[in-house]
Design a protein around this motif. Sequence first.
Motif, PDB file in Angstrom:
ATOM      1  N   LEU A  13       0.826  -1.192   0.000  1.00 29.96           N
ATOM      2  CA  LEU A  13       0.000   0.000   0.000  1.00 29.96           C
ATOM      3  C   LEU A  13       0.863   1.247   0.000  1.00 29.96           C
ATOM      4  N   GLU A  14       0.358   2.262  -0.627  1.00 28.61           N
ATOM      5  CA  GLU A  14       1.040   3.542  -0.602  1.00 28.61           C
ATOM      6  C   GLU A  14       0.684   4.241   0.702  1.00 28.61           C
ATOM      7  N   LEU A  15       1.700   4.603   1.472  1.00 26.93           N
ATOM      8  CA  LEU A  15       1.447   5.259   2.740  1.00 26.93           C
ATOM      9  C   LEU A  15       1.232   6.745   2.515  1.00 26.93           C
ATOM     10  N   THR A  16       0.204   7.287   3.127  1.00 23.89           N
ATOM     11  CA  THR A  16      -0.088   8.711   3.019  1.00 23.89           C
ATOM     12  C   THR A  16       0.204   9.373   4.350  1.00 23.89           C
ATOM     13  N   MET A  17       0.004  10.705   4.411  1.00 21.48           N
ATOM     14  CA  MET A  17       0.227  11.403   5.663  1.00 21.48           C
ATOM     15  C   MET A  17      -0.718  10.904   6.753  1.00 21.48           C
ATOM     16  N   VAL A  18      -1.925  10.563   6.382  1.00 15.08           N
ATOM     17  CA  VAL A  18      -2.892  10.099   7.366  1.00 15.08           C
ATOM     18  C   VAL A  18      -2.463   8.763   7.950  1.00 15.08           C
ATOM     19  N   SER A  19      -1.927   7.884   7.133  1.00 12.46           N
ATOM     20  CA  SER A  19      -1.544   6.567   7.631  1.00 12.46           C
ATOM     21  C   SER A  19      -0.192   6.572   8.335  1.00 12.46           C
ATOM     22  N   SER A  20       0.450   7.726   8.436  1.00  9.95           N
ATOM     23  CA  SER A  20       1.741   7.782   9.126  1.00  9.95           C
ATOM     24  C   SER A  20       1.581   7.616  10.639  1.00  9.95           C
ATOM     25  N   VAL A  21       0.367   7.746  11.165  1.00  6.31           N
ATOM     26  CA  VAL A  21       0.140   7.534  12.592  1.00  6.31           C
ATOM     27  C   VAL A  21       0.088   6.053  12.943  1.00  6.31           C
ATOM     28  N   LEU A  22       0.191   5.200  11.966  1.00  4.98           N
ATOM     29  CA  LEU A  22       0.139   3.756  12.196  1.00  4.98           C
ATOM     30  C   LEU A  22       1.182   3.319  13.225  1.00  4.98           C
ATOM     31  N   GLY A  23       2.398   3.794  13.077  1.00  9.16           N
ATOM     32  CA  GLY A  23       3.470   3.413  14.009  1.00  9.16           C
ATOM     33  C   GLY A  23       3.170   3.815  15.438  1.00  9.16           C
ATOM     34  N   SER A  24       2.643   5.009  15.621  1.00 16.84           N
ATOM     35  CA  SER A  24       2.353   5.459  16.985  1.00 16.84           C
ATOM     36  C   SER A  24       1.194   4.678  17.587  1.00 16.84           C
ATOM     37  N   LEU A  25       0.177   4.356  16.795  1.00 17.67           N
ATOM     38  CA  LEU A  25      -0.940   3.567  17.319  1.00 17.67           C
ATOM     39  C   LEU A  25      -0.491   2.160  17.700  1.00 17.67           C
ATOM     40  N   VAL A  26       0.316   1.547  16.868  1.00 17.17           N
ATOM     41  CA  VAL A  26       0.822   0.207  17.169  1.00 17.17           C
ATOM     42  C   VAL A  26       1.686   0.251  18.427  1.00 17.17           C
ATOM     43  N   THR A  27       2.492   1.300  18.578  1.00 11.64           N
ATOM     44  CA  THR A  27       3.329   1.439  19.765  1.00 11.64           C
ATOM     45  C   THR A  27       2.492   1.610  21.017  1.00 11.64           C
ATOM     46  N   ILE A  28       1.482   2.469  20.961  1.00  9.33           N
ATOM     47  CA  ILE A  28       0.621   2.704  22.121  1.00  9.33           C
ATOM     48  C   ILE A  28      -0.100   1.424  22.530  1.00  9.33           C
ATOM     49  N   ILE A  29      -0.691   0.752  21.562  1.00  8.09           N
ATOM     50  CA  ILE A  29      -1.423  -0.482  21.866  1.00  8.09           C
ATOM     51  C   ILE A  29      -0.468  -1.578  22.330  1.00  8.09           C
ATOM     52  N   GLY A  30       0.680  -1.699  21.676  1.00 10.40           N
ATOM     53  CA  GLY A  30       1.655  -2.729  22.040  1.00 10.40           C
ATOM     54  C   GLY A  30       2.231  -2.537  23.422  1.00 10.40           C
ATOM     55  N   VAL A  31       2.605  -1.301  23.755  1.00  9.88           N
ATOM     56  CA  VAL A  31       3.201  -1.037  25.072  1.00  9.88           C
ATOM     57  C   VAL A  31       2.171  -1.264  26.175  1.00  9.88           C
ATOM     58  N   SER A  32       0.952  -0.788  25.971  1.00  8.70           N
ATOM     59  CA  SER A  32      -0.064  -0.974  27.005  1.00  8.70           C
ATOM     60  C   SER A  32      -0.379  -2.463  27.198  1.00  8.70           C
ATOM     61  N   THR A  33      -0.374  -3.235  26.124  1.00  6.19           N
ATOM     62  CA  THR A  33      -0.623  -4.673  26.230  1.00  6.19           C
ATOM     63  C   THR A  33       0.496  -5.364  27.001  1.00  6.19           C
TER      64      THR A  33
ATOM     65  N   SER B 160      -7.583   4.877   2.825  1.00  6.67           N
ATOM     66  CA  SER B 160      -6.270   4.237   2.868  1.00  6.67           C
ATOM     67  C   SER B 160      -5.845   3.940   4.309  1.00  6.67           C
ATOM     68  N   PHE B 161      -6.096   4.898   5.192  1.00  7.46           N
ATOM     69  CA  PHE B 161      -5.750   4.705   6.604  1.00  7.46           C
ATOM     70  C   PHE B 161      -6.588   3.577   7.196  1.00  7.46           C
ATOM     71  N   GLY B 162      -7.875   3.535   6.893  1.00  5.78           N
ATOM     72  CA  GLY B 162      -8.743   2.474   7.391  1.00  5.78           C
ATOM     73  C   GLY B 162      -8.274   1.103   6.923  1.00  5.78           C
ATOM     74  N   LEU B 163      -7.902   1.005   5.658  1.00  2.00           N
ATOM     75  CA  LEU B 163      -7.413  -0.268   5.122  1.00  2.00           C
ATOM     76  C   LEU B 163      -6.120  -0.687   5.789  1.00  2.00           C
ATOM     77  N   THR B 164      -5.218   0.282   5.979  1.00  5.66           N
ATOM     78  CA  THR B 164      -3.943  -0.011   6.627  1.00  5.66           C
ATOM     79  C   THR B 164      -4.160  -0.510   8.054  1.00  5.66           C
ATOM     80  N   MET B 165      -5.055   0.140   8.783  1.00  2.80           N
ATOM     81  CA  MET B 165      -5.289  -0.244  10.169  1.00  2.80           C
ATOM     82  C   MET B 165      -6.005  -1.595  10.284  1.00  2.80           C
ATOM     83  N   VAL B 166      -6.915  -1.877   9.372  1.00  3.57           N
ATOM     84  CA  VAL B 166      -7.594  -3.170   9.413  1.00  3.57           C
ATOM     85  C   VAL B 166      -6.612  -4.305   9.166  1.00  3.57           C
TER      86      VAL B 166
END
Length: 84
Positions: free
Chosen positions: A1-21, A77-83
């Motif tokens: 997938l082509e990453l856009t500015m909106v999907s650049s938050v993917l790393g931070s969301l994964v980090t937040i969810i991963g660290v809390s888990t 694109s962001f929704g697809l990336t996150m799913v």
Amino acid sequence: LELTMVSSVLGSLVTIIGVSTVVYLSLYFQHLREHLDREAAFRLMLQIVGMDIVWVCLTTATGFSAQLSSHLHPVRSFGLTMVM
């Protein structure tokens, strides 16, 4: 997938969810270790908390999949990336 500015938050969301888990798993494991040996505590932790993690992942993916109906390409694109 082509990453856009909106999907650049993917790393931070994964980090937040991963660290809390990991923190939650660690605390739960420590609580179980007061009464059980290491292996039994680990197995029980995975049995109990593992199902919670599965449901959190499924409900989060379902929530982000609502963005797939957007007419805006970056949001879709962001929704697809996150799913995924």
